[in-house]
Design a protein around this motif. Structure first.
Motif, PDB file in Angstrom:
ATOM      1  N   PRO A 172      16.027  11.068   6.277  1.00  0.00           N
ATOM      2  CA  PRO A 172      17.276  11.376   6.997  1.00  0.00           C
ATOM      3  C   PRO A 172      17.487  10.421   8.165  1.00  0.00           C
ATOM      4  O   PRO A 172      16.581  10.173   8.955  1.00  0.00           O
ATOM      5  CB  PRO A 172      17.036  12.812   7.487  1.00  0.00           C
ATOM      6  N   GLY A 173      18.692   9.872   8.244  1.00  0.00           N
ATOM      7  CA  GLY A 173      19.027   8.974   9.343  1.00  0.00           C
ATOM      8  C   GLY A 173      18.530   7.556   9.185  1.00  0.00           C
ATOM      9  O   GLY A 173      18.846   6.699  10.008  1.00  0.00           O
ATOM     10  N   LEU A 174      17.764   7.302   8.127  1.00  0.00           N
ATOM     11  CA  LEU A 174      17.212   5.954   7.918  1.00  0.00           C
ATOM     12  C   LEU A 174      17.709   5.307   6.636  1.00  0.00           C
ATOM     13  O   LEU A 174      17.434   4.139   6.384  1.00  0.00           O
ATOM     14  CB  LEU A 174      15.684   5.993   7.905  1.00  0.00           C
ATOM     15  N   GLY A 175      18.355   6.058   5.796  1.00  0.00           N
ATOM     16  CA  GLY A 175      18.790   5.510   4.519  1.00  0.00           C
ATOM     17  C   GLY A 175      17.616   5.307   3.577  1.00  0.00           C
ATOM     18  O   GLY A 175      16.601   5.987   3.672  1.00  0.00           O
ATOM     19  N   LEU A 176      17.763   4.353   2.665  1.00  0.00           N
ATOM     20  CA  LEU A 176      16.697   4.033   1.722  1.00  0.00           C
ATOM     21  C   LEU A 176      16.001   2.760   2.175  1.00  0.00           C
ATOM     22  O   LEU A 176      16.650   1.797   2.592  1.00  0.00           O
ATOM     23  CB  LEU A 176      17.263   3.810   0.319  1.00  0.00           C
ATOM     24  N   ARG A 177      14.692   2.763   2.058  1.00  0.00           N
ATOM     25  CA  ARG A 177      13.910   1.579   2.417  1.00  0.00           C
ATOM     26  C   ARG A 177      13.013   1.197   1.249  1.00  0.00           C
ATOM     27  O   ARG A 177      12.406   2.053   0.610  1.00  0.00           O
ATOM     28  CB  ARG A 177      13.087   1.854   3.677  1.00  0.00           C
ATOM     29  N   LEU A 178      12.901  -0.093   1.019  1.00  0.00           N
ATOM     30  CA  LEU A 178      12.172  -0.614  -0.128  1.00  0.00           C
ATOM     31  C   LEU A 178      10.675  -0.602   0.136  1.00  0.00           C
ATOM     32  O   LEU A 178      10.204  -1.130   1.148  1.00  0.00           O
ATOM     33  CB  LEU A 178      12.653  -2.038  -0.429  1.00  0.00           C
ATOM     34  N   ILE A 179       9.924  -0.016  -0.806  1.00  0.00           N
ATOM     35  CA  ILE A 179       8.478   0.067  -0.661  1.00  0.00           C
ATOM     36  C   ILE A 179       7.798  -1.076  -1.419  1.00  0.00           C
ATOM     37  O   ILE A 179       7.006  -1.831  -0.860  1.00  0.00           O
ATOM     38  CB  ILE A 179       7.946   1.419  -1.186  1.00  0.00           C
ATOM     39  N   TYR A 180       8.084  -1.168  -2.712  1.00  0.00           N
ATOM     40  CA  TYR A 180       7.564  -2.226  -3.578  1.00  0.00           C
ATOM     41  C   TYR A 180       8.630  -2.569  -4.611  1.00  0.00           C
ATOM     42  O   TYR A 180       9.481  -1.745  -4.943  1.00  0.00           O
ATOM     43  CB  TYR A 180       6.309  -1.757  -4.330  1.00  0.00           C
TER      44      TYR A 180
END
Lengths: 115, 118
Positions: free
Chosen positions: B39-47
């Motif tokens: 929440p509040g950060l959007g989607l972030r790429l892990i791998y």
């Protein structure tokens, strides 16, 4: 750092009305692509619309259109004739230069549609 | 049948446990990705992986590992889960750019796995 920012955590609109969701970005690259994704309550992410930075013409997909202001680094989404099914979280995203496939997402905007 | 599937859909685990999230796709895409949504950060790429022998770290890879068992399968592991790994995890796929009929960089997402680490 290259960033995408959505400053509106929540927006609401009456059914059949028009709403605009804002997105700004920061990059020094000249080649990039911008996207709007929709995430309904089902959690499924769906591509709504896409804009290439080198194209001056704003992208349009049925009731969805963008206002791409390259100099201002702004990429807003306009939804016309809003429908109840448009209620969702909307994410702005970008792919910078040669970072093929690597998307950077904004924080998201929750859109509520009132009947 | 869904083109991109994720298992499990929901999982509750305890701190320190090892957990694996699995992703399968029938789209025939070479490229696969793992994201987390907060929440509040959007989607972030892990791998991300551009083919079976090509695996790369994304923005937030610490605490995670992946395995690309086949073109169609890409698994994400949390070696020792911690509470701040509680999030919604998405797998996505995309086709290689330049192919006829391909919308470049259009990613197709699975339904997500909601992971809670207690």
């Amino acid at each position: 750092a290259q960033t995408v920012t959505q400053s509106q955590p929540e927006m609401s609109v009456q059914e059949a009305e028009t709403v605009t969701l804002s997105c700004t970005y920061d990059t020094s690259e000249s080649d990039y692509y911008l996207f709007w994704y929709k995430q309904p309550p089902s959690r499924q992410m769906i591509l709504v619309i896409r804009q290439e930075a080198y194209k001056q013409q704003n992208a349009t997909e049925n009731r969805f259109s963008v206002n791409f202001q390259k100099a201002a680094k702004s990429f807003s989404l306009k939804i016309s004739d809003s429908q109840l099914g448009d209620a969702a979280m909307y994410f702005c995203a970008s792919r910078w230069g040669t970072s093929y496939g690597k998307l950077t997402f904004g924080q998201g905007t929750i859109l509520t549609v009132h009947p | 049948d869904a083109d991109v599937t994720q298992t499990p859909r929901n999982r509750i685990t305890k701190t320190g446990k090892r957990i694996m999230l699995e992703c399968s796709q029938t789209k025939g895409h070479d490229r696969m990705y793992w994201y987390r949504q907060d929440p509040g950060l959007g989607l972030r790429l892990i791998y991300y992986s551009f083919d079976v022998k090509d695996i790369n770290k994304g923005e937030i890879s610490d605490g995670y590992s992946v395995s690309r068992q086949a073109q169609a399968k890409f698994s994400l592991s949390l070696e020792s889960a911690i509470p701040n790994q509680t999030a919604l995890y998405f797998c996505a796929t995309s086709d290689a750019p330049g192919l006829a009929g391909v919308v470049e960089d259009e990613q197709f997402f699975g339904p997500g796995t909601r992971l809670t680490v207690l």
